[in-house]
Design a protein around this motif. Structure first.
Motif, PDB file in Angstrom:
ATOM      1  N   LYS A  25       0.840  -1.171   0.000  1.00  0.00           N
ATOM      2  CA  LYS A  25       0.000   0.000   0.000  1.00  0.00           C
ATOM      3  C   LYS A  25       0.887   1.237   0.000  1.00  0.00           C
ATOM      4  CE  LYS A  25      -3.839   1.692   2.729  1.00  0.00           C
ATOM      5  NZ  LYS A  25      -4.565   1.498   3.958  1.00  0.00           N
ATOM      6  N   PRO A  69      -8.992   1.318  -9.332  1.00  0.00           N
ATOM      7  CA  PRO A  69      -7.947   0.432  -8.799  1.00  0.00           C
ATOM      8  C   PRO A  69      -6.899   0.008  -9.833  1.00  0.00           C
ATOM      9  CG  PRO A  69     -10.073  -0.215  -7.931  1.00  0.00           C
ATOM     10  CD  PRO A  69     -10.331   0.852  -8.972  1.00  0.00           C
ATOM     11  N   GLU A  70      -7.305  -0.259 -11.054  1.00  0.00           N
ATOM     12  CA  GLU A  70      -6.335  -0.656 -12.073  1.00  0.00           C
ATOM     13  C   GLU A  70      -5.366   0.488 -12.389  1.00  0.00           C
ATOM     14  OE1 GLU A  70      -6.056  -2.408 -16.636  1.00  0.00           O
ATOM     15  OE2 GLU A  70      -7.995  -1.821 -15.842  1.00  0.00           O
ATOM     16  N   ARG A 105      -4.553   2.902 -10.399  1.00  0.00           N
ATOM     17  CA  ARG A 105      -3.678   3.092  -9.238  1.00  0.00           C
ATOM     18  C   ARG A 105      -2.529   2.088  -9.255  1.00  0.00           C
ATOM     19  NH1 ARG A 105      -7.307   4.618  -3.920  1.00  0.00           N
ATOM     20  NH2 ARG A 105      -8.251   6.458  -4.841  1.00  0.00           N
ATOM     21  N   GLU A 106      -2.849   0.835  -9.576  1.00  0.00           N
ATOM     22  CA  GLU A 106      -1.792  -0.176  -9.629  1.00  0.00           C
ATOM     23  C   GLU A 106      -0.783   0.162 -10.716  1.00  0.00           C
ATOM     24  OE1 GLU A 106       0.623  -3.230  -8.609  1.00  0.00           O
ATOM     25  OE2 GLU A 106      -1.000  -2.300  -7.480  1.00  0.00           O
ATOM     26  N   GLN A 107      -1.272   0.610 -11.862  1.00  0.00           N
ATOM     27  CA  GLN A 107      -0.365   1.018 -12.935  1.00  0.00           C
ATOM     28  C   GLN A 107       0.526   2.165 -12.461  1.00  0.00           C
ATOM     29  OE1 GLN A 107      -2.665   1.986 -16.418  1.00  0.00           O
ATOM     30  NE2 GLN A 107      -2.996  -0.162 -16.952  1.00  0.00           N
ATOM     31  N   ARG A 124       1.426   2.905  -9.413  1.00  0.00           N
ATOM     32  CA  ARG A 124       2.402   2.411  -8.429  1.00  0.00           C
ATOM     33  C   ARG A 124       3.585   1.734  -9.107  1.00  0.00           C
ATOM     34  NH1 ARG A 124      -2.527   0.506  -5.630  1.00  0.00           N
ATOM     35  NH2 ARG A 124      -2.845   1.910  -3.872  1.00  0.00           N
ATOM     36  N   ALA A 152       6.012  -5.341 -12.987  1.00  0.00           N
ATOM     37  CA  ALA A 152       5.519  -5.333 -11.605  1.00  0.00           C
ATOM     38  C   ALA A 152       6.462  -6.134 -10.725  1.00  0.00           C
ATOM     39  CB  ALA A 152       4.115  -5.920 -11.545  1.00  0.00           C
ATOM     40  N   GLN A 211       4.640 -10.018  -7.433  1.00  0.00           N
ATOM     41  CA  GLN A 211       3.324 -10.127  -6.825  1.00  0.00           C
ATOM     42  C   GLN A 211       2.381 -10.661  -7.891  1.00  0.00           C
ATOM     43  OE1 GLN A 211       1.285  -6.135  -6.482  1.00  0.00           O
ATOM     44  NE2 GLN A 211       3.385  -5.471  -6.316  1.00  0.00           N
ATOM     45  N   PRO A 236      -2.982  -8.491 -11.233  1.00  0.00           N
ATOM     46  CA  PRO A 236      -4.339  -8.152 -10.822  1.00  0.00           C
ATOM     47  C   PRO A 236      -5.345  -9.051 -11.531  1.00  0.00           C
ATOM     48  CG  PRO A 236      -3.350  -6.386 -12.128  1.00  0.00           C
ATOM     49  CD  PRO A 236      -2.320  -7.443 -11.930  1.00  0.00           C
TER      50      PRO A 236
END
Length: 144
Positions: A2, A90-91, A93-95, A97, A134, A137, A140
């Motif tokens: 996070k 959310p997608e 945001r992950e990109q 990050r 990534a 992990q 997604p």
């Protein structure tokens, strides 16, 4: 993992929203002229997090020190970035990050090249890049 925003920024943002809802928002004084109760309202969230998350203290202090070194323009850009991040799904945001982590390790010229490449990528190309870059992990979940 996070991502945590600069602690002071979040605490001040929350407090400023509380003050902004009052009819005297435009008449609020500078810090030195705030009442003890107003100062406590601003500082309580920071103190609570500091006390409840000892493992995050070093990170919190580094963020606060970095914020102090920023110019007013850099602070303005940081606030805009936080607002933009909050509006992402959310997608996205992950990109953001993964892209941020990757770019932070690159020299300025390579970072600039990647930014230009990113702008030209299709959504599918971006997803493929994210999966490839990534950290370790699971990917997604795919949307049906």
């Amino acid at each position: 993992m996070k991502i945590r925003f600069p602690l002071m920024l979040l605490g001040l943002l929350a407090a400023s929203q509380a003050f902004a809802q009052s009819p005297t928002a435009t008449a609020l004084p500078e810090w030195d002229k705030l009442t003890p109760a107003q100062r406590e309202t601003l500082l309580a969230p920071i103190r609570d997090r500091w006390n409840s998350e000892p493992e995050a203290r070093e990170h919190m202090l580094e963020h606060a020190q970095r914020w102090q070194r920023m110019t007013p323009e850099q602070r303005k850009q940081a606030r805009r970035g936080v607002k933009r991040f909050e509006r992402m799904n959310p997608e996205q945001r992950e990109q953001a990050r993964v892209l941020y982590r990757h770019m932070a390790e690159l020299p300025a010229e390579q970072r600039k090249q990647l930014q230009e490449q990113w702008r030209q990528m299709t959504p599918e190309q971006r997803r493929a890049w994210i999966l490839k870059n990534a950290p370790d992990q699971p990917p997604p979940e795919a949307k049906p």
